[in-house]
Design an enzyme around this catalytic site. Structure first.
Site, mmCIF file in Angstrom:
data_model
loop_
_atom_site.group_PDB
_atom_site.id
_atom_site.type_symbol
_atom_site.label_atom_id
_atom_site.label_comp_id
_atom_site.label_asym_id
_atom_site.label_seq_id
_atom_site.Cartn_x
_atom_site.Cartn_y
_atom_site.Cartn_z
ATOM 1 N N ARG A 61 0.848 -1.202 0.000
ATOM 2 C CA ARG A 61 0.000 0.000 0.000
ATOM 3 C C ARG A 61 0.882 1.251 0.000
ATOM 4 N NH1 ARG A 61 -1.787 1.969 4.565
ATOM 5 N NH2 ARG A 61 -2.394 0.003 5.505
ATOM 6 N N TYR A 114 -12.226 18.110 -16.575
ATOM 7 C CA TYR A 114 -12.779 16.753 -16.732
ATOM 8 C C TYR A 114 -14.038 16.592 -15.863
ATOM 9 C CZ TYR A 114 -12.840 11.644 -16.476
ATOM 10 O OH TYR A 114 -13.200 10.338 -16.517
ATOM 11 N N ASP A 186 -3.497 19.097 -14.883
ATOM 12 C CA ASP A 186 -3.861 17.790 -15.437
ATOM 13 C C ASP A 186 -3.335 17.743 -16.872
ATOM 14 O OD1 ASP A 186 -5.126 15.608 -16.653
ATOM 15 O OD2 ASP A 186 -6.971 15.825 -15.488
ATOM 16 N N LYS A 211 -5.122 6.507 -19.749
ATOM 17 C CA LYS A 211 -5.291 7.016 -21.117
ATOM 18 C C LYS A 211 -4.004 6.807 -21.914
ATOM 19 C CE LYS A 211 -9.242 8.297 -19.410
ATOM 20 N NZ LYS A 211 -9.460 9.631 -18.891
#
Ligand code: PLP
Length: 397
Positions: A61, A114, A186, A211
């Site tokens: 983690r 977005y 971004d 993406k």
């Protein structure tokens, strides 16, 4: 570490992040380390690693070798000091905002971010007593005046999804610096091949790795890069809150990234050809692509996008939603789907993709006509993509 200034981005895409590791059983590829924890033979070594005094991993983690290689690859491509990764692009965004924004703080951003980011701005931040100020994308006077009123974070996305608007990162970063704001960009649409926001003055650059970075639409992930101090803070939030990138996804992203420059260069070229084709098509009334001289952000894009304008474009067909309901299903070489940035061409209206969470009023307020098509150019032969558009558009008339 590779000397990023002298080394080309294709070389970095392939080798960065893969040189510092002892290769497991002499494998040439980064292994997928599916281990939750890492075992030690003595308490002192374990303790040193746990304190961060010695390199090593404790628990996946926090850190994991496969995940670390992915982070290092993106870090080198963005020319950053440090990087950390997440289970998805949205986890990268939400964890970053949650790290830097406290009750009473203020964030300035643009209306065209977005869809998911927009939901964070409109739904999740205000109840925490965080003041969210969303400006018209491109209205520099408004954005600068809002920044100057004081803010903790300036959040930008360029080019935007799905309207493909361009924002001047350098100009706004310098204004934000004066009020001590952290600038987050971004960079998902541009990719590190076409644009490096840190060089333009941003503090944090983030990606949905699902993406272009991965490029094959088979793995979800997110990543942020920046200086060590800022990235460490976000890493700490993520290691405790748990949105860690899975090792198998890190491996898929690493493999996809080896062809990042090849893919993106091809997509840059094809998207430009397709944008010009659509611009001259009698059934198309609007084409949004920053490579077109007619695009309002063209001059800024030319300055801040190093080597290309990206593979994303959007366009509106005459006849609106009814026309695209006829046209889109006729495309042979395009998935009608919600993702983007992969080797296949992908199309969809924002209505079902980036802005599905928004109401019709919100979409129209954001300047997104219901007949808009978002087009993510794949790496097919561009002649075939044009022929495909031609036959599908013929069905409308
Ligand atoms: C897809 C996308 C995101 C969200 O990423 P996920 O990996 O789907 O969570 C954020 N920003 C942009 C620009 C995107 O295209």
């Amino acid at each position: 570490m590779l000397e990023k200034k002298q080394i080309g981005k294709s070389t970095l895409s392939i080798w960065a992040g893969e040189q510092e590791y002892e290769l497991y059983e002499r494998s040439t590829q980064v292994p997928v380390v599916h281990s939750v924890s890492f075992a030690y033979k003595d308490i002192d070594t374990w303790h040193k690693v746990a304190l961060g005094e010695t390199d090593g991993h404790i628990y996946s983690r926090n850190t994991n070798p496969t995940v670390r290689a992915f982070e290092d690859k993106v870090k080198e491509l963005e020319g950053a000091q440090s990087a950390t990764s997440f289970a998805s692009g949205m986890a990268a965004i939400s964890n970053t905002l949650a790290t830097f924004l406290m009750p009473g703080d203020r964030i300035v951003s643009i209306k065209d971010s977005y869809g998911g980011t927009n939901v964070i701005f409109n739904e999740f931040l205000p109840p925490l007593n965080i003041d969210v100020c969303l400006c018209e994308t491109g209205d520099y006077e408004q954005i600068e005046s809002e920044i100057n009123k004081g803010c903790t974070v300036l959040y930008l996305e360029t080019p935007t999804n799905p309207t493909i608007k361009i924002t001047d990162i350098k100009r706004l970063s310098s204004v934000a610096k004066k009020v001590g704001a952290i600038v987050v960009v971004d960079n998902t649409f541009a990719t590190p091949i076409n644009q490096n926001p840190l060089e333009l003055g941003a503090d944090i650059v983030l990606h949905s790795a699902s993406k272009y970075l991965g490029g094959h639409a088979d793995a979800l992930g997110g990543v942020i890069c920046g200086n060590e101090e800022l990235v460490k803070k976000v890493y700490h939030y993520r290691e405790i809150n748990g949105a860690a990138l899975a090792p198998m996804d890190a491996y898929s992203l690493l493999r996809g990234m080896k062809t990042l420059k090849l893919r993106v260069e091809h997509q840059n070229e094809s998207a430009m050809i397709i944008a010009r084709y659509l611009q001259n098509h009698p059934l198309i009334e609007q084409v949004n692509y920053p490579g077109l001289e007619s695009h309002p952000g063209h001059e800024i894009a030319k300055k801040q996008m190093n080597s290309g304008y990206g593979g994303m474009l959007s366009f509106a067909a005459k006849g609106g939603l009814e026309a695209i309901k006829i046209f889109l299903p006729r495309l042979k070489y395009a998935h009608m789907a919600a993702n983007l940035g992969c080797v296949e061409t992908v199309v969809g209206p924002p209505l079902t993709t980036s802005h599905v969470e928004c109401s019709a009023e919100e979409r129209s307020a954001a300047g997104i006509p219901d007949g808009l098509v978002r087009y993510s150019t794949g790496i097919e032969d561009v002649e075939d993509l044009i022929a495909d558009l031609e036959q599908a558009l013929a069905a409308i008339s």
